[in-house]
Design an enzyme around this catalytic site. Structure first.
Site, PDB file in Angstrom:
ATOM      1  N   ASP A  29       0.842  -1.195   0.000  1.00  0.00           N
ATOM      2  CA  ASP A  29       0.000   0.000   0.000  1.00  0.00           C
ATOM      3  C   ASP A  29       0.882   1.251   0.000  1.00  0.00           C
ATOM      4  OD1 ASP A  29      -3.218   0.486   0.992  1.00  0.00           O
ATOM      5  OD2 ASP A  29      -1.831   2.189   1.078  1.00  0.00           O
ATOM      6  N   ILE A  30       0.470   2.243  -0.768  1.00  0.00           N
ATOM      7  CA  ILE A  30       1.270   3.467  -0.902  1.00  0.00           C
ATOM      8  C   ILE A  30       1.237   4.301   0.387  1.00  0.00           C
ATOM      9  CG2 ILE A  30      -0.499   5.030  -1.832  1.00  0.00           C
ATOM     10  CD1 ILE A  30       1.566   5.706  -4.069  1.00  0.00           C
ATOM     11  N   ASN A  86     -12.884  -3.284   2.599  1.00  0.00           N
ATOM     12  CA  ASN A  86     -13.815  -2.175   2.782  1.00  0.00           C
ATOM     13  C   ASN A  86     -14.818  -2.154   1.635  1.00  0.00           C
ATOM     14  OD1 ASN A  86     -12.378  -1.269   5.081  1.00  0.00           O
ATOM     15  ND2 ASN A  86     -10.917  -0.180   3.776  1.00  0.00           N
ATOM     16  N   VAL A  95     -10.964   2.875  -3.520  1.00  0.00           N
ATOM     17  CA  VAL A  95     -10.623   2.371  -4.857  1.00  0.00           C
ATOM     18  C   VAL A  95     -11.619   1.263  -5.196  1.00  0.00           C
ATOM     19  CG1 VAL A  95      -8.879   1.256  -6.299  1.00  0.00           C
ATOM     20  CG2 VAL A  95      -8.167   2.928  -4.564  1.00  0.00           C
ATOM     21  N   HIS A  99     -10.289  -5.339  -3.046  1.00  0.00           N
ATOM     22  CA  HIS A  99      -8.940  -5.623  -2.559  1.00  0.00           C
ATOM     23  C   HIS A  99      -9.008  -6.022  -1.106  1.00  0.00           C
ATOM     24  CE1 HIS A  99      -9.890  -1.331  -2.329  1.00  0.00           C
ATOM     25  NE2 HIS A  99      -9.254  -1.322  -1.168  1.00  0.00           N
TER      26      HIS A  99
HETATM   27  P1  5GP Z   1      -9.699   1.310   0.363  1.00  0.00           P
HETATM   28  O1  5GP Z   1      -9.801   2.582   1.141  1.00  0.00           O
HETATM   29  O2  5GP Z   1     -10.396   1.413  -0.969  1.00  0.00           O
HETATM   30  O3  5GP Z   1     -10.102   0.099   1.137  1.00  0.00           O
HETATM   31  O4  5GP Z   1      -8.162   1.098   0.102  1.00  0.00           O
HETATM   32  C1  5GP Z   1      -7.488   1.595  -1.010  1.00  0.00           C
HETATM   33  C2  5GP Z   1      -6.024   1.562  -0.669  1.00  0.00           C
HETATM   34  O5  5GP Z   1      -5.280   1.737  -1.848  1.00  0.00           O
HETATM   35  C3  5GP Z   1      -5.587   2.655   0.312  1.00  0.00           C
HETATM   36  O6  5GP Z   1      -5.033   2.065   1.481  1.00  0.00           O
HETATM   37  C4  5GP Z   1      -4.570   3.465  -0.486  1.00  0.00           C
HETATM   38  O7  5GP Z   1      -3.483   3.917   0.292  1.00  0.00           O
HETATM   39  C5  5GP Z   1      -4.144   2.481  -1.557  1.00  0.00           C
HETATM   40  N1  5GP Z   1      -3.736   3.108  -2.800  1.00  0.00           N
HETATM   41  C6  5GP Z   1      -4.405   4.072  -3.486  1.00  0.00           C
HETATM   42  N2  5GP Z   1      -3.753   4.401  -4.614  1.00  0.00           N
HETATM   43  C7  5GP Z   1      -2.632   3.623  -4.636  1.00  0.00           C
HETATM   44  C8  5GP Z   1      -1.564   3.512  -5.558  1.00  0.00           C
HETATM   45  O8  5GP Z   1      -1.492   4.184  -6.592  1.00  0.00           O
HETATM   46  N3  5GP Z   1      -0.593   2.612  -5.251  1.00  0.00           N
HETATM   47  C9  5GP Z   1      -0.627   1.843  -4.130  1.00  0.00           C
HETATM   48  N4  5GP Z   1       0.359   0.984  -3.930  1.00  0.00           N
HETATM   49  N5  5GP Z   1      -1.641   1.917  -3.241  1.00  0.00           N
HETATM   50  C10 5GP Z   1      -2.625   2.808  -3.494  1.00  0.00           C
END
Ligand code: 5GP
Length: 113
Positions: A29-30, A86, A95, A99
């Site tokens: 995760d970034i 989530n 996103v 995931h």
């Molecule tokens: P969500 O909030 O949808 O459950 O998690 C999405 C996750 O994707 C977040 O923890 C966010 O930091 C990660 N994320 C978003 N954009 C990128 C990206 O471009 N690269 C990586 N490695 N992680 C990302």
């Protein structure tokens, strides 16, 4: 609709990939929320958990199996870890390509925020 994760799958944007097979890709995760924070995604884009139906059991199952195998390989399976998926606004999904978050390396609080 294509998301940033489709671009990671296509290698159009970089990611720190830690595992890949025919169906699953995993990368760090970034914005890590723990010492270990890896995202396991299906290569087939599914926007949310709500879009899964009968016949899709393996889509999520593969993510869990890959995450557990990674935890064993990396040596923190016995100490433990948390997996999170989530869904939509109240779940905090940002996103829209399903995931599984694998978080490890510190004790996790409960209830989650
Ligand atoms: P969500 O909030 O949808 O459950 O998690 C999405 C996750 O994707 C977040 O923890 C966010 O930091 C990660 N994320 C978003 N954009 C990128 C990206 O471009 N690269 C990586 N490695 N992680 C990302």
């Amino acid at each position: 609709m294509a998301t940033i994760f489709d671009k990671i799958i296509a290698r159009e944007i970089p990611a720190d990939i830690v595992f890949e097979d025919e169906n699953v890709l995993a990368f760090r995760d970034i914005h890590p929320q723990a010492p270990v924070h890896v995202l396991f995604i299906p290569k087939r884009a599914v926007p949310t958990l709500n879009d899964l139906g009968e016949g899709d059991e393996a889509v999520v199952g593969r993510l869990a199996v890959a995450a557990a195998a990674y935890a064993k390989r990396e040596g923190f399976a016995d100490d433990g870890y948390r997996v999170v998926m989530n869904c939509n606004r109240d779940g905090g999904q940002t996103v829209f390509h399903i995931h599984l978050h694998l978080l490890a390396g510190r004790p996790m609080a409960w209830p989650p925020g």
